[in-house]
Design an enzyme around this catalytic site. Structure first.
Site, PDB file in Angstrom:
ATOM      1  N   SER A  32     -29.330 -51.584 -68.556  1.00  0.00           N
ATOM      2  CA  SER A  32     -28.948 -51.995 -67.200  1.00  0.00           C
ATOM      3  C   SER A  32     -28.281 -53.353 -67.178  1.00  0.00           C
ATOM      4  O   SER A  32     -28.051 -53.925 -66.121  1.00  0.00           O
ATOM      5  CB  SER A  32     -30.181 -52.006 -66.291  1.00  0.00           C
ATOM      6  OG  SER A  32     -31.164 -52.889 -66.803  1.00  0.00           O
ATOM      7  N   ASN A 119     -41.728 -55.116 -65.803  1.00  0.00           N
ATOM      8  CA  ASN A 119     -41.887 -54.511 -64.472  1.00  0.00           C
ATOM      9  C   ASN A 119     -42.129 -55.561 -63.387  1.00  0.00           C
ATOM     10  O   ASN A 119     -41.541 -55.489 -62.310  1.00  0.00           O
ATOM     11  CB  ASN A 119     -43.040 -53.499 -64.490  1.00  0.00           C
ATOM     12  CG  ASN A 119     -42.768 -52.340 -65.429  1.00  0.00           C
ATOM     13  OD1 ASN A 119     -41.666 -52.248 -65.989  1.00  0.00           O
ATOM     14  ND2 ASN A 119     -43.740 -51.457 -65.615  1.00  0.00           N
ATOM     15  N   THR A 164     -16.181 -44.437 -21.320  1.00  0.00           N
ATOM     16  CA  THR A 164     -17.182 -43.529 -21.882  1.00  0.00           C
ATOM     17  C   THR A 164     -16.412 -42.265 -22.231  1.00  0.00           C
ATOM     18  O   THR A 164     -15.447 -41.923 -21.539  1.00  0.00           O
ATOM     19  CB  THR A 164     -18.325 -43.200 -20.884  1.00  0.00           C
ATOM     20  OG1 THR A 164     -17.776 -42.486 -19.781  1.00  0.00           O
ATOM     21  CG2 THR A 164     -19.046 -44.437 -20.388  1.00  0.00           C
ATOM     22  N   HIS A 165     -16.786 -41.618 -23.289  1.00  0.00           N
ATOM     23  CA  HIS A 165     -16.051 -40.439 -23.781  1.00  0.00           C
ATOM     24  C   HIS A 165     -14.587 -40.772 -24.052  1.00  0.00           C
ATOM     25  O   HIS A 165     -13.726 -39.898 -23.990  1.00  0.00           O
ATOM     26  CB  HIS A 165     -16.144 -39.268 -22.799  1.00  0.00           C
ATOM     27  CG  HIS A 165     -17.539 -39.007 -22.320  1.00  0.00           C
ATOM     28  ND1 HIS A 165     -18.399 -38.150 -22.967  1.00  0.00           N
ATOM     29  CD2 HIS A 165     -18.226 -39.532 -21.273  1.00  0.00           C
ATOM     30  CE1 HIS A 165     -19.565 -38.130 -22.316  1.00  0.00           C
ATOM     31  NE2 HIS A 165     -19.488 -38.969 -21.300  1.00  0.00           N
ATOM     32  N   SER A 286       4.300 -50.408 -44.424  1.00  0.00           N
ATOM     33  CA  SER A 286       4.401 -49.113 -45.081  1.00  0.00           C
ATOM     34  C   SER A 286       5.483 -49.194 -46.141  1.00  0.00           C
ATOM     35  O   SER A 286       6.473 -49.912 -45.981  1.00  0.00           O
ATOM     36  CB  SER A 286       4.747 -48.045 -44.049  1.00  0.00           C
ATOM     37  OG  SER A 286       5.357 -46.929 -44.674  1.00  0.00           O
ATOM     38  N   LYS A 292       6.564 -50.181 -39.726  1.00  0.00           N
ATOM     39  CA  LYS A 292       5.114 -50.102 -39.578  1.00  0.00           C
ATOM     40  C   LYS A 292       4.378 -51.433 -39.716  1.00  0.00           C
ATOM     41  O   LYS A 292       4.713 -52.281 -40.522  1.00  0.00           O
ATOM     42  CB  LYS A 292       4.539 -49.127 -40.620  1.00  0.00           C
ATOM     43  CG  LYS A 292       4.915 -47.680 -40.348  1.00  0.00           C
ATOM     44  CD  LYS A 292       4.151 -47.104 -39.172  1.00  0.00           C
ATOM     45  CE  LYS A 292       2.769 -46.915 -39.563  1.00  0.00           C
ATOM     46  NZ  LYS A 292       2.069 -45.746 -39.361  1.00  0.00           N
ATOM     47  N   GLU A 299      -9.344 -50.552 -40.873  1.00  0.00           N
ATOM     48  CA  GLU A 299      -9.595 -49.203 -41.403  1.00  0.00           C
ATOM     49  C   GLU A 299     -10.469 -49.258 -42.653  1.00  0.00           C
ATOM     50  O   GLU A 299     -11.358 -48.426 -42.854  1.00  0.00           O
ATOM     51  CB  GLU A 299      -8.264 -48.517 -41.737  1.00  0.00           C
ATOM     52  CG  GLU A 299      -7.443 -48.179 -40.497  1.00  0.00           C
ATOM     53  CD  GLU A 299      -5.992 -47.859 -40.836  1.00  0.00           C
ATOM     54  OE1 GLU A 299      -5.713 -47.412 -41.967  1.00  0.00           O
ATOM     55  OE2 GLU A 299      -5.134 -48.070 -39.969  1.00  0.00           O
ATOM     56  N   TYR A 326     -44.613 -47.905 -61.978  1.00  0.00           N
ATOM     57  CA  TYR A 326     -43.211 -48.053 -62.350  1.00  0.00           C
ATOM     58  C   TYR A 326     -42.691 -46.839 -63.101  1.00  0.00           C
ATOM     59  O   TYR A 326     -43.371 -46.278 -63.965  1.00  0.00           O
ATOM     60  CB  TYR A 326     -43.005 -49.307 -63.229  1.00  0.00           C
ATOM     61  CG  TYR A 326     -41.553 -49.479 -63.657  1.00  0.00           C
ATOM     62  CD1 TYR A 326     -40.655 -50.176 -62.870  1.00  0.00           C
ATOM     63  CD2 TYR A 326     -41.070 -48.896 -64.831  1.00  0.00           C
ATOM     64  CE1 TYR A 326     -39.318 -50.303 -63.230  1.00  0.00           C
ATOM     65  CE2 TYR A 326     -39.737 -49.023 -65.213  1.00  0.00           C
ATOM     66  CZ  TYR A 326     -38.864 -49.725 -64.396  1.00  0.00           C
ATOM     67  OH  TYR A 326     -37.544 -49.841 -64.746  1.00  0.00           O
ATOM     68  N   GLN A 331     -34.868 -48.518 -61.918  1.00  0.00           N
ATOM     69  CA  GLN A 331     -33.762 -49.338 -62.405  1.00  0.00           C
ATOM     70  C   GLN A 331     -32.492 -49.101 -61.590  1.00  0.00           C
ATOM     71  O   GLN A 331     -31.617 -49.959 -61.535  1.00  0.00           O
ATOM     72  CB  GLN A 331     -33.515 -49.028 -63.892  1.00  0.00           C
ATOM     73  CG  GLN A 331     -32.395 -49.814 -64.519  1.00  0.00           C
ATOM     74  CD  GLN A 331     -32.406 -49.700 -66.027  1.00  0.00           C
ATOM     75  OE1 GLN A 331     -33.234 -50.320 -66.704  1.00  0.00           O
ATOM     76  NE2 GLN A 331     -31.524 -48.894 -66.574  1.00  0.00           N
TER      77      GLN A 331
HETATM   78  N1  ARG Z   1     -34.268 -52.900 -66.525  1.00  0.00           N
HETATM   79  C1  ARG Z   1     -35.490 -52.478 -65.919  1.00  0.00           C
HETATM   80  C2  ARG Z   1     -35.288 -52.256 -64.418  1.00  0.00           C
HETATM   81  O1  ARG Z   1     -34.362 -52.706 -63.904  1.00  0.00           O
HETATM   82  C3  ARG Z   1     -36.550 -53.511 -66.122  1.00  0.00           C
HETATM   83  C4  ARG Z   1     -37.924 -52.938 -66.165  1.00  0.00           C
HETATM   84  C5  ARG Z   1     -38.050 -52.078 -67.370  1.00  0.00           C
HETATM   85  N2  ARG Z   1     -39.390 -51.667 -67.593  1.00  0.00           N
HETATM   86  C6  ARG Z   1     -39.713 -50.673 -68.416  1.00  0.00           C
HETATM   87  N3  ARG Z   1     -40.931 -50.421 -68.562  1.00  0.00           N
HETATM   88  N4  ARG Z   1     -38.798 -49.955 -69.007  1.00  0.00           N
HETATM   89  O2  ARG Z   1     -36.092 -51.599 -63.778  1.00  0.00           O
END
Ligand code: ARG
Length: 468
Positions: A32, A119, A164-165, A286, A292, A299, A326, A331
């Site tokens: 991650s 965690n 409205t509408h 455009s 344009k 938008e 957890y 993640q």
């Molecule tokens: N990269 C993990 C997350 O964002 C950190 C916690 C990972 N914990 C584990 N037991 N694998 O959640």
């Protein structure tokens, strides 16, 4: 990527138990770092508080604490200076920082993780990040509200149709319409600040799910990291992400508001309405049609609202089936939440810039009050004030509208008093004054209404809520 490329250079934190390590593509899949690298400084902050606490509790010696703290501070400086690149091969930001400590300090680096888990680390880092990020979003929200309120105040007497509408309904003012927007944005501000208050508890020390047998001082780390308190229950601390859901919800609602305001703007900028002229610098052209001038910024904000809705649904769906505590699913929280928060902050700034430079076409707005019988409700209320039951008054006014349409007339005031009296003898000469758009607006001076003095009160209330 080639299936057989070797494991990325960074060592993993869990190498002891497993004989084989994931091959590179699999490792990359579960990593991650590309998303959570933005938590690097918070991770260091958390580690420094943890290390100092371990020292105070006699779990680490003073020398070890000093070495770890100095190295963590150095890593932070290097990251801030841009001299230390984040290793894209690391598993996550926590592994990256711990890995650096070990590389640089050997066994001392290997002491930092006593009494904690990734965690509780990730839950702490994320909350620390949000405690910095949410006030920034609130700041842009406040600026947006205050500059819209300035425009509203300038235009408390600028008449325009209320719809409205998408059909012309009753005369209002531009100031009233803009104040309606601000009223919603002020509640958005409340949602962010409310969520921020609830997430202000420190998970550090919750460990993997059940705390630690080491004599940690969670109060001390919470204090050092400027949380109002430690979290109550360790399992909840690592398993829940309701604060992310709340914030993604707040972001999605804010973006839904902006999207609707932008829809108003897109309509108003059209040749058909021509109520507003967006600055050239806040429009695009455009590639083929030379004439344009497109409201692309409005938008695109409207379009980006879809992402924040998607992120909220993504987070809710990701969370709903996770057994306590957890699981790695969690993640996925960061990518969606970061995207929502980045999007809302960016869009608020763009929206504000676009609005500040917009020019309102007051003549077109006033012109749109002619011909739609926007005064019909006021004609009915005139009769109610003379004692007629509302339903009868409503029917009388509707019949007058029919009379007008039959004769090609665009407003009730085009009838003569005699003609009006044929529908109700209660009409008097003063009806004509009561039916001008300005009079219709002025009459609605009750709480929350569009009369200039009522809108000034609303603006005052909102300013007081939003101003620091
Ligand atoms: N990269 C993990 C997350 O964002 C950190 C916690 C990972 N914990 C584990 N037991 N694998 O959640």
């Amino acid at each position: 990527m080639d299936e057989h490329t070797p494991l990325p250079g960074a060592s993993v934190l869990w190498a002891g138990r497993l004989v084989e390590k994931p091959e590179a593509p699999a490792f990359e899949f579960q990593s991650s770092i590309m998303v959570d690298k933005r938590l690097a400084l918070q991770d260091i902050q958390g580690s420094r508080a943890h290390v100092l606490m371990l020292g105070n509790q006699g779990i680490l010696s003073g020398d070890h604490v000093a070495a770890l703290d100095a190295e963590l501070a150095r890593i932070a400086l290097e990251l801030e200076a841009g001299t230390l690149p984040i290793d894209p091969g690391a598993e996550d930001v926590h592994s990256f920082i711990e890995g650096l400590l070990t590389q640089r300090l050997g066994d001392t680096g290997r002491m930092v993780h006593a009494g904690r888990s990734r965690n509780d680390q990730v839950a702490t880092d994320l909350r620390l990040y949000l405690k910095e990020e949410i006030p920034k979003i609130c700041g842009v929200l406040k600026e947006t509200i205050l500059s819209l309120l300035d425009q509203a105040e300038t235009h408390v007497e600028t008449l325009m149709p209320g719809y409205t509408h998408l059909q012309r309904a009753q005369p209002v003012t531009l100031g009233y319409h803009l104040t309606a927007w601000c009223t919603g944005l002020e509640r958005d501000l409340g949602r962010f600040t409310d969520a921020l208050e609830r997430l202000d508890e420190c998970p550090l020390g919750a460990g993997a799910l059940a705390g630690s047998g080491l004599p940690l001082d969670r109060e001390a780390t919470a204090r050092a990291l400027r949380f109002s308190a430690p979290t109550l229950n360790a399992m909840d601390s690592v398993a829940d992400r309701d604060f992310a859901l709340e914030l993604a919800g707040a972001a999605a609602i804010t973006m839904t508001h902006l999207s609707r305001f932008c829809e108003d703007l897109v309509l108003w900028a059209s040749e058909e309405f021509k109520f507003i002229s967006l600055a050239d610098a806040w429009s695009t052209g455009s590639s083929i049609m030379p004439q344009k001038k497109n409201p692309d910024f409005a938008e695109l904000i409207r379009g980006k609202a879809g992402r924040t809705t998607g992120n909220l649904v993504c987070l809710l769906t990701m969370m709903k089936g996770i057994p306590y505590a957890y699981n790695k699913d969690l993640q996925e929280d960061k990518e969606a939440l970061f995207d929502s928060l980045d999007t809302v902050r960016w869009c608020l700034g763009i929206f504000r810039g676009m609005m500040c430079t917009a020019v309102f076409n007051q003549e077109r707005m006033a012109g749109a009050l002619v011909g739609g019988f926007l005064e019909a409700t006021d004609a009915a209320e005139y009769l109610v004030q003379k004692g007629l039951p509302f339903r009868t008054a409503h029917e009388t006014a509707a019949l007058i509208v029919r009379d007008c349409l039959a004769q090609g007339q665009g407003s009730i005031s085009e009838r003569t008093l005699e003609e009006l009296k044929e529908r109700s003898p209660l009409f008097e000469e003063d009806i004509f004054k009561a039916l001008t758009p300005a009079a219709c607006v002025a009459a609605r001076k009750g709480l929350g209404g569009p009369a200039p003095e009522a809108v000034r009160r609303q603006i005052g209330t909102l300013r007081a809520k939003v101003s620091p």
